[in-house]
Motif scaffolding. Structure first.
Motif, PDB file in Angstrom:
ATOM      1  N   PHE A 155     -13.180  -7.157  -8.123  1.00 24.63           N
ATOM      2  CA  PHE A 155     -11.841  -7.708  -7.908  1.00 24.63           C
ATOM      3  C   PHE A 155     -11.741  -8.588  -6.657  1.00 24.63           C
ATOM      4  N   SER A 156     -12.660  -8.429  -5.710  1.00 26.81           N
ATOM      5  CA  SER A 156     -12.586  -9.229  -4.489  1.00 26.81           C
ATOM      6  C   SER A 156     -13.581 -10.383  -4.492  1.00 26.81           C
ATOM      7  N   TRP A 161      -9.105 -11.622  -6.488  1.00 28.88           N
ATOM      8  CA  TRP A 161      -7.711 -11.233  -6.665  1.00 28.88           C
ATOM      9  C   TRP A 161      -7.162 -10.452  -5.476  1.00 28.88           C
ATOM     10  N   LEU A 162      -8.009  -9.640  -4.861  1.00 36.25           N
ATOM     11  CA  LEU A 162      -7.553  -8.713  -3.830  1.00 36.25           C
ATOM     12  C   LEU A 162      -8.439  -8.834  -2.593  1.00 36.25           C
ATOM     13  N   PRO A 163      -7.897  -8.536  -1.411  1.00 34.21           N
ATOM     14  CA  PRO A 163      -8.712  -8.612  -0.188  1.00 34.21           C
ATOM     15  C   PRO A 163      -9.803  -7.549  -0.165  1.00 34.21           C
ATOM     16  N   ALA A 171      -1.313  -5.703  -1.110  1.00 29.06           N
ATOM     17  CA  ALA A 171      -2.534  -6.103  -1.807  1.00 29.06           C
ATOM     18  C   ALA A 171      -3.758  -5.381  -1.250  1.00 29.06           C
ATOM     19  N   SER A 172      -3.771  -5.136   0.054  1.00 25.74           N
ATOM     20  CA  SER A 172      -4.910  -4.441   0.660  1.00 25.74           C
ATOM     21  C   SER A 172      -4.949  -2.968   0.292  1.00 25.74           C
ATOM     22  N   VAL A 174      -4.315  -1.714  -2.786  1.00 26.58           N
ATOM     23  CA  VAL A 174      -4.598  -1.474  -4.202  1.00 26.58           C
ATOM     24  C   VAL A 174      -5.981  -0.868  -4.406  1.00 26.58           C
ATOM     25  N   LEU A 175      -7.017  -1.502  -3.894  1.00 25.39           N
ATOM     26  CA  LEU A 175      -8.384  -1.033  -4.149  1.00 25.39           C
ATOM     27  C   LEU A 175      -8.667   0.331  -3.516  1.00 25.39           C
TER      28      LEU A 175
END
Length: 306
Positions: A155-156, A161-163, A171-172, A174-175
């Protein structure tokens, strides 16, 4: 209720004392010297001795232990060996980030586990049930130290998509929350399914259906509420796993929380900071389990504490 709370709080004292004692002696048994970390191995012996005396590291271990317990009793966790800042202030600065991550992971796991577990219980031995079992096995089998880098790559790095790391907004979050929440949701899916399957044949569920109540109301209001006791127990245990699992996750994603602070303190042999971090985690775990015990009565009025 008041008697129950007092009894639980009194029992929390010996538990915290045991945790503090175990952590204190284990951290002093770890190979390495904080003086070497602070001054380097090539520092002059006179400088090393002066610093060791200034930090009271040359005192007998039992003297240090007694001083530590006396400080905790006063609410003083001491000062960090590396930064010379109060340990309590360092913990309070990082604690909100860990709570935010744990809350997000818990919310994510419940939003996945409850619908999937209910569907698996309503349609046992079907494709939906098999999918829930497959998801549960998949989630339980994935360690966080493997899942985290995999999500970063996908995803990064690949999708952008995400940091990758840090704490810079939702956003940070989510993962890291996904890394922690998937394993917990996998356990809760099977627990929700098994608890509901035990409740469905009960007389009150059959009576609710005989009255012609909508199936959704029967499941959510009558069956699910009576299946909450084992779910609450597992959630309480898993919150402790979230706090300890965040140590790895926060390190992977450079999340500025209590877990990452603990790892940094261990690496620098910062005894007071390690002890303070473990105390904060243990105290949170005890309070969460006390809250879960109180929620038992809200979920099932038959539960009595007196």
């Amino acid at each position: 209720m008041a008697r129950f709370l007092i009894r639980r709080l009194l029992w929390s004292g010996p538990v915290l004392l045991g945790v503090l004692t175990l952590v204190f002696f284990l951290i002093h048994l770890i190979p390495g010297d904080p003086i070497d970390v602070m001054l380097g191995e090539r520092a002059a012996e006179a400088d090393r001795a002066a610093l060791r005396e200034a930090l009271h590291l040359d005192d007998p271990i039992l003297t240090q232990y007694g001083r530590f317990l006396a400080g905790v009793a006063r609410g003083d966790l001491g000062r960090s060996l590396t930064s010379q800042r109060p340990v309590a202030g360092l913990i309070l600065a990082r604690y909100p980030a860990t709570l935010q991550l744990a809350a997000a992971a818990l919310l994510l796991s419940l939003s996945i586990a409850l619908p999937l577990g209910i569907l698996s219980a309503v349609r046992p031995r079907t494709a939906v049930d098999a999918g829930g079992l497959l998801f549960s096995l998949f989630g339980v089998s994935m360690p966080t130290f493997w899942l985290g880098p995999l999500l970063i790559i996908l995803f990064s790095l690949k999708l952008d998509w995400l940091p990758v790391s840090g704490r810079h907004g939702i956003a940070s979050l989510v993962l890291p929350a996904l890394t922690l929440g998937l394993g917990m949701s996998a356990i809760l899916v099977r627990m929700t399914r098994s608890s509901l399957l035990e409740i469905f044949p009960k007389e009150f569920v059959l009576a609710a259906r005989a009255k012609g109540l909508p199936e959704r109301r029967v499941i959510l209001r009558h069956a699910l509420r009576n299946a909450l006791i084992p779910l609450l127990t597992v959630v309480g245990l898993q919150i402790g796993a979230l706090l300890t699992g965040s140590i790895i996750t926060e390190t992977i994603f450079s999340w500025p929380g209590l877990g990452r602070l603990t790892i940094q303190a261990i690496q620098s042999r910062d005894y007071p900071l390690v002890q303070g971090c473990i105390l904060a985690i243990a105290l949170t775990y005890l309070l969460v389990n006390l809250l879960i015990d109180l929620l038992y009565a809200a979920a099932d009025p038959r539960v009595q504490y007196e």
